[in-house]
Write a protein that holds these residues in place. Structure first.
Motif, PDB file in Angstrom:
ATOM      1  N   LEU A 220       0.797  -1.221   0.000  1.00  0.00           N
ATOM      2  CA  LEU A 220       0.000   0.000   0.000  1.00  0.00           C
ATOM      3  C   LEU A 220       0.840   1.287   0.000  1.00  0.00           C
ATOM      4  CD1 LEU A 220      -2.910  -0.974   2.410  1.00  0.00           C
ATOM      5  CD2 LEU A 220      -3.021  -0.647  -0.062  1.00  0.00           C
ATOM      6  N   PRO A 221       1.918   1.381   0.806  1.00  0.00           N
ATOM      7  CA  PRO A 221       2.657   2.649   0.823  1.00  0.00           C
ATOM      8  C   PRO A 221       3.193   3.077  -0.532  1.00  0.00           C
ATOM      9  CG  PRO A 221       3.225   1.326   2.736  1.00  0.00           C
ATOM     10  CD  PRO A 221       2.409   0.446   1.850  1.00  0.00           C
ATOM     11  N   ALA A 222       3.742   2.154  -1.306  1.00  0.00           N
ATOM     12  CA  ALA A 222       4.274   2.522  -2.624  1.00  0.00           C
ATOM     13  C   ALA A 222       3.159   2.967  -3.559  1.00  0.00           C
ATOM     14  CB  ALA A 222       5.043   1.346  -3.231  1.00  0.00           C
ATOM     15  N   ALA A 223       2.003   2.305  -3.487  1.00  0.00           N
ATOM     16  CA  ALA A 223       0.859   2.708  -4.314  1.00  0.00           C
ATOM     17  C   ALA A 223       0.367   4.092  -3.900  1.00  0.00           C
ATOM     18  CB  ALA A 223      -0.260   1.680  -4.196  1.00  0.00           C
ATOM     19  N   LEU A 224       0.362   4.354  -2.595  1.00  0.00           N
ATOM     20  CA  LEU A 224      -0.025   5.673  -2.110  1.00  0.00           C
ATOM     21  C   LEU A 224       0.943   6.742  -2.624  1.00  0.00           C
ATOM     22  CD1 LEU A 224      -1.664   7.572  -0.213  1.00  0.00           C
ATOM     23  CD2 LEU A 224      -0.035   6.940   1.599  1.00  0.00           C
ATOM     24  N   ALA A 225       2.239   6.452  -2.545  1.00  0.00           N
ATOM     25  CA  ALA A 225       3.237   7.414  -3.018  1.00  0.00           C
ATOM     26  C   ALA A 225       3.036   7.720  -4.505  1.00  0.00           C
ATOM     27  CB  ALA A 225       4.643   6.864  -2.770  1.00  0.00           C
ATOM     28  N   TRP A 226       2.725   6.694  -5.295  1.00  0.00           N
ATOM     29  CA  TRP A 226       2.485   6.882  -6.726  1.00  0.00           C
ATOM     30  C   TRP A 226       1.270   7.779  -6.934  1.00  0.00           C
ATOM     31  CZ3 TRP A 226      -0.997   6.483 -10.594  1.00  0.00           C
ATOM     32  CH2 TRP A 226      -0.515   6.428 -11.913  1.00  0.00           C
ATOM     33  N   ALA A 227       0.185   7.510  -6.211  1.00  0.00           N
ATOM     34  CA  ALA A 227      -1.047   8.293  -6.377  1.00  0.00           C
ATOM     35  C   ALA A 227      -0.861   9.736  -5.906  1.00  0.00           C
ATOM     36  CB  ALA A 227      -2.192   7.628  -5.615  1.00  0.00           C
ATOM     37  N   ARG A 228      -0.015   9.941  -4.899  1.00  0.00           N
ATOM     38  CA  ARG A 228       0.186  11.284  -4.344  1.00  0.00           C
ATOM     39  C   ARG A 228       0.936  12.201  -5.316  1.00  0.00           C
ATOM     40  NH1 ARG A 228       0.168  12.727   1.054  1.00  0.00           N
ATOM     41  NH2 ARG A 228       2.315  13.535   0.946  1.00  0.00           N
ATOM     42  N   ARG A 229       1.535  11.637  -6.347  1.00  0.00           N
ATOM     43  CA  ARG A 229       2.182  12.495  -7.344  1.00  0.00           C
ATOM     44  C   ARG A 229       1.142  13.344  -8.076  1.00  0.00           C
ATOM     45  NH1 ARG A 229       6.300   8.597 -10.601  1.00  0.00           N
ATOM     46  NH2 ARG A 229       4.344   7.432 -10.873  1.00  0.00           N
ATOM     47  N   GLU A 230      -0.093  12.834  -8.151  1.00  0.00           N
ATOM     48  CA  GLU A 230      -1.174  13.593  -8.776  1.00  0.00           C
ATOM     49  C   GLU A 230      -2.147  14.152  -7.749  1.00  0.00           C
ATOM     50  OE1 GLU A 230      -3.030  12.172 -12.316  1.00  0.00           O
ATOM     51  OE2 GLU A 230      -1.412  10.734 -12.732  1.00  0.00           O
ATOM     52  N   ASP A 322     -16.302   0.341 -11.994  1.00  0.00           N
ATOM     53  CA  ASP A 322     -16.842   1.700 -12.027  1.00  0.00           C
ATOM     54  C   ASP A 322     -18.277   1.781 -11.508  1.00  0.00           C
ATOM     55  OD1 ASP A 322     -16.382   4.411 -12.398  1.00  0.00           O
ATOM     56  OD2 ASP A 322     -17.229   4.423 -14.415  1.00  0.00           O
ATOM     57  N   VAL A 323     -18.720   0.736 -10.792  1.00  0.00           N
ATOM     58  CA  VAL A 323     -20.029   0.765 -10.129  1.00  0.00           C
ATOM     59  C   VAL A 323     -19.829   0.787  -8.623  1.00  0.00           C
ATOM     60  CG1 VAL A 323     -22.183  -0.491  -9.705  1.00  0.00           C
ATOM     61  CG2 VAL A 323     -21.255  -0.332 -12.028  1.00  0.00           C
ATOM     62  N   ASN A 324     -19.069  -0.206  -8.117  1.00  0.00           N
ATOM     63  CA  ASN A 324     -18.744  -0.194  -6.686  1.00  0.00           C
ATOM     64  C   ASN A 324     -17.242  -0.266  -6.436  1.00  0.00           C
ATOM     65  OD1 ASN A 324     -18.643  -2.911  -7.546  1.00  0.00           O
ATOM     66  ND2 ASN A 324     -19.039  -3.665  -5.475  1.00  0.00           N
ATOM     67  N   GLY A 325     -16.455  -0.028  -7.499  1.00  0.00           N
ATOM     68  CA  GLY A 325     -15.019  -0.004  -7.316  1.00  0.00           C
ATOM     69  C   GLY A 325     -14.260  -0.429  -8.562  1.00  0.00           C
ATOM     70  N   PHE A 326     -13.003  -0.830  -8.339  1.00  0.00           N
ATOM     71  CA  PHE A 326     -12.119  -1.193  -9.449  1.00  0.00           C
ATOM     72  C   PHE A 326     -11.210  -2.341  -9.019  1.00  0.00           C
ATOM     73  CE2 PHE A 326     -13.102   3.301  -9.668  1.00  0.00           C
ATOM     74  CZ  PHE A 326     -13.589   3.432 -10.968  1.00  0.00           C
ATOM     75  N   VAL A 327     -10.776  -3.135  -9.987  1.00  0.00           N
ATOM     76  CA  VAL A 327      -9.838  -4.224  -9.745  1.00  0.00           C
ATOM     77  C   VAL A 327      -8.542  -3.900 -10.483  1.00  0.00           C
ATOM     78  CG1 VAL A 327      -9.357  -6.684  -9.994  1.00  0.00           C
ATOM     79  CG2 VAL A 327     -11.685  -5.912  -9.478  1.00  0.00           C
ATOM     80  N   ALA A 328      -7.479  -3.696  -9.720  1.00  0.00           N
ATOM     81  CA  ALA A 328      -6.170  -3.435 -10.330  1.00  0.00           C
ATOM     82  C   ALA A 328      -5.593  -4.743 -10.854  1.00  0.00           C
ATOM     83  CB  ALA A 328      -5.231  -2.822  -9.298  1.00  0.00           C
ATOM     84  N   PRO A 329      -4.881  -4.711 -11.979  1.00  0.00           N
ATOM     85  CA  PRO A 329      -4.309  -5.954 -12.525  1.00  0.00           C
ATOM     86  C   PRO A 329      -3.306  -6.609 -11.591  1.00  0.00           C
ATOM     87  CG  PRO A 329      -4.310  -4.206 -14.172  1.00  0.00           C
ATOM     88  CD  PRO A 329      -4.663  -3.566 -12.871  1.00  0.00           C
ATOM     89  N   SER A 330      -2.643  -5.822 -10.740  1.00  0.00           N
ATOM     90  CA  SER A 330      -1.639  -6.367  -9.836  1.00  0.00           C
ATOM     91  C   SER A 330      -1.428  -5.375  -8.697  1.00  0.00           C
ATOM     92  CB  SER A 330      -0.318  -6.611 -10.574  1.00  0.00           C
ATOM     93  OG  SER A 330       0.340  -5.375 -10.827  1.00  0.00           O
ATOM     94  N   THR A 331      -0.467  -5.684  -7.825  1.00  0.00           N
ATOM     95  CA  THR A 331      -0.110  -4.750  -6.757  1.00  0.00           C
ATOM     96  C   THR A 331       1.067  -3.862  -7.153  1.00  0.00           C
ATOM     97  OG1 THR A 331       1.305  -6.441  -5.745  1.00  0.00           O
ATOM     98  CG2 THR A 331      -0.968  -6.266  -4.927  1.00  0.00           C
ATOM     99  N   ASP A 332       1.451  -3.870  -8.410  1.00  0.00           N
ATOM    100  CA  ASP A 332       2.469  -2.931  -8.884  1.00  0.00           C
ATOM    101  C   ASP A 332       2.037  -1.516  -8.498  1.00  0.00           C
ATOM    102  OD1 ASP A 332       4.773  -2.266 -10.924  1.00  0.00           O
ATOM    103  OD2 ASP A 332       3.085  -0.947 -11.420  1.00  0.00           O
ATOM    104  N   PRO A 333       2.949  -0.692  -7.968  1.00  0.00           N
ATOM    105  CA  PRO A 333       2.545   0.638  -7.494  1.00  0.00           C
ATOM    106  C   PRO A 333       1.783   1.465  -8.523  1.00  0.00           C
ATOM    107  CG  PRO A 333       4.775   0.149  -6.775  1.00  0.00           C
ATOM    108  CD  PRO A 333       4.369  -0.966  -7.688  1.00  0.00           C
ATOM    109  N   ALA A 334       2.197   1.401  -9.784  1.00  0.00           N
ATOM    110  CA  ALA A 334       1.523   2.187 -10.812  1.00  0.00           C
ATOM    111  C   ALA A 334       0.112   1.658 -11.070  1.00  0.00           C
ATOM    112  CB  ALA A 334       2.333   2.185 -12.108  1.00  0.00           C
TER     113      ALA A 334
END
Length: 388
Positions: A220-230, A322-334
């Motif tokens: 989660l922290p790396a994904a958060l850091a990626w999202a915080r760039r925007e 896009d109705v109750n959420g999203f499924v990411a293809p992996s846990t890759d930060p991007a």
């Protein structure tokens, strides 16, 4: 009918999804007019707790998990032995038993104890694992034994119930002889709360659950850091504890988001509800879920979810993109971070769609419907036995 429900934990003394599920099964059966005994371990002081069913402690208190969050095989065997002993002593007291097949030793104990009787036996599979997953979880030697025991238990199962298409496919692959009863869902009207139309400001993501390897909380922290760039104001609230807590803290430092992450551990029920209701998104990167009750609990508030796709993650079956959420293809930060951004930017409109999904699911995917389906099967089987 007189029915026994067997599981080694009882809600609210322990608070996982299985605990809630089996308690509500017992309550639904009792509400339908049947006499229900709940066979479990002792998790309370003094007399048995008051409930609409009879609580029967068949073992003293047990420490189910080791320090790594793995179920202790010796303790599983202890509960199964106690279950077999109790059912053997009361082998003609019940019309039917609904037994958790986690751990699978419960299946062997029940089948042996009730051999030669007309007691209807239904085994509920919270999860079913392939061989590779058992080895990864318990090591090669213990994992191979556990997998072999699972295959044997599945072969001995007269009626199996499960709660995802993933589990149904795996039951068939492991040798189940009859089609399983696949439940419509495990959503409870008790989870209904007032929708929170807008997330808190500044926005934050929330994680709820144990900190163990399979949950992959440290991604989660790396994904958060990626999202915080925007979205520089985006924060994270990571709830829970577990053996991976140190790894999570290290990941927070490595990602450079220590000032944007709260790690309060376990919190009160009220604080938990506030955290989920105010979150812009609930993120669960777990690789392994037998159902995914947290998806439902979040949707009750209108909070969308982000999950990570994985062959062992049945909770993705609950997400409509896009109705109750999203499924990411992996846990890759991007990839995980991009899904988080989509959920946060969905705003009130996505929250409204999420709550609408939940309101529909209360009717179509309720645990009450599931309990009624299992009960109808039991009733038909008991009636058939009585006519012989």
């Amino acid at each position: 009918m007189r029915i026994a429900v067997a599981y080694d934990c009882l809600f609210p003394f322990t608070t996982g999804g299985g605990e809630r599920q089996y308690r509500q099964f017992a309550e639904s059966m009792a509400a339908a007019g049947h006499e229900v005994d709940y066979l479990t371990t002792r998790q309370w002081e003094g007399d048995a707790p008051s409930a609409p069913f009879t609580v029967v402690a068949i073992t003293p208190a047990l420490s189910l998990y080791d320090d790594a969050g793995v179920r202790r095989p010796a303790v599983a065997a202890q509960f199964a032995a106690a279950l077999g002993t109790y059912l053997a002593r009361h082998r003609r007291s019940y019309d039917a038993v609904l037994v958790s097949a986690l751990p699978v030793l419960n299946v062997f104990a029940t089948r042996a104890a009730l051999a030669g009787t007309r007691v209807v036996q239904v085994f509920d599979y919270l999860e079913v694992w392939p061989r590779e997953q058992w080895i990864a979880y318990s090591g090669r030697a213990v994992g191979l034994v556990a997998w072999a025991l699972q295959r044997g238990a599945v072969a001995l199962t007269p009626t199996a119930t499960c709660h995802s298409e993933l589990s149904a496919r795996r039951l068939r692959a492991e040798g189940l002889r009859r089609p399983p009863l696949v439940s419509p869902g495990l959503i409870s009207g008790r989870d209904r709360v007032d929708v929170v139309p807008e997330a808190a400001t500044p926005p934050y993501l929330v994680y709820v659950g144990r900190h163990i390897q399979d949950k992959r909380v440290d991604t989660l922290p790396a994904a958060l850091a990626w999202a915080r760039r925007e979205l520089p104001g985006l924060r994270a609230v990571i709830l829970g504890e577990g053996p991976e807590r140190a790894a999570v803290e290290a990941a927070v430092e490595a990602a450079g988001v220590a000032d944007a992450v709260d790690l309060p551990g376990f919190v009160s029920e009220e604080a938990l509800r506030d955290a989920i209701g105010g979150a812009a998104v609930l993120v669960n990167p777990s690789r392994r879920e037998g159902y995914g009750l947290v998806v439902v609990e979040a949707a009750a508030f209108g909070t969308p979810v982000v999950l990570a796709d994985d062959p062992g993650n049945a909770s993705v079956e609950l997400v409509t993109e896009d109705v109750n959420g999203f499924v990411a293809p992996s846990t890759d930060p991007a990839e995980l971070g991009a899904a988080i951004l989509r959920a946060v930017r969905g705003g009130p409109a996505l929250r409204a769609r999420t709550r609408a999904w939940y309101d529909d699911a209360l009717v179509s995917r309720s645990i009450e419907r599931t309990a009624a389906t299992i009960l109808a099967h039991i009733q038909d089987a008991v009636d058939s036995q009585r006519q012989r």
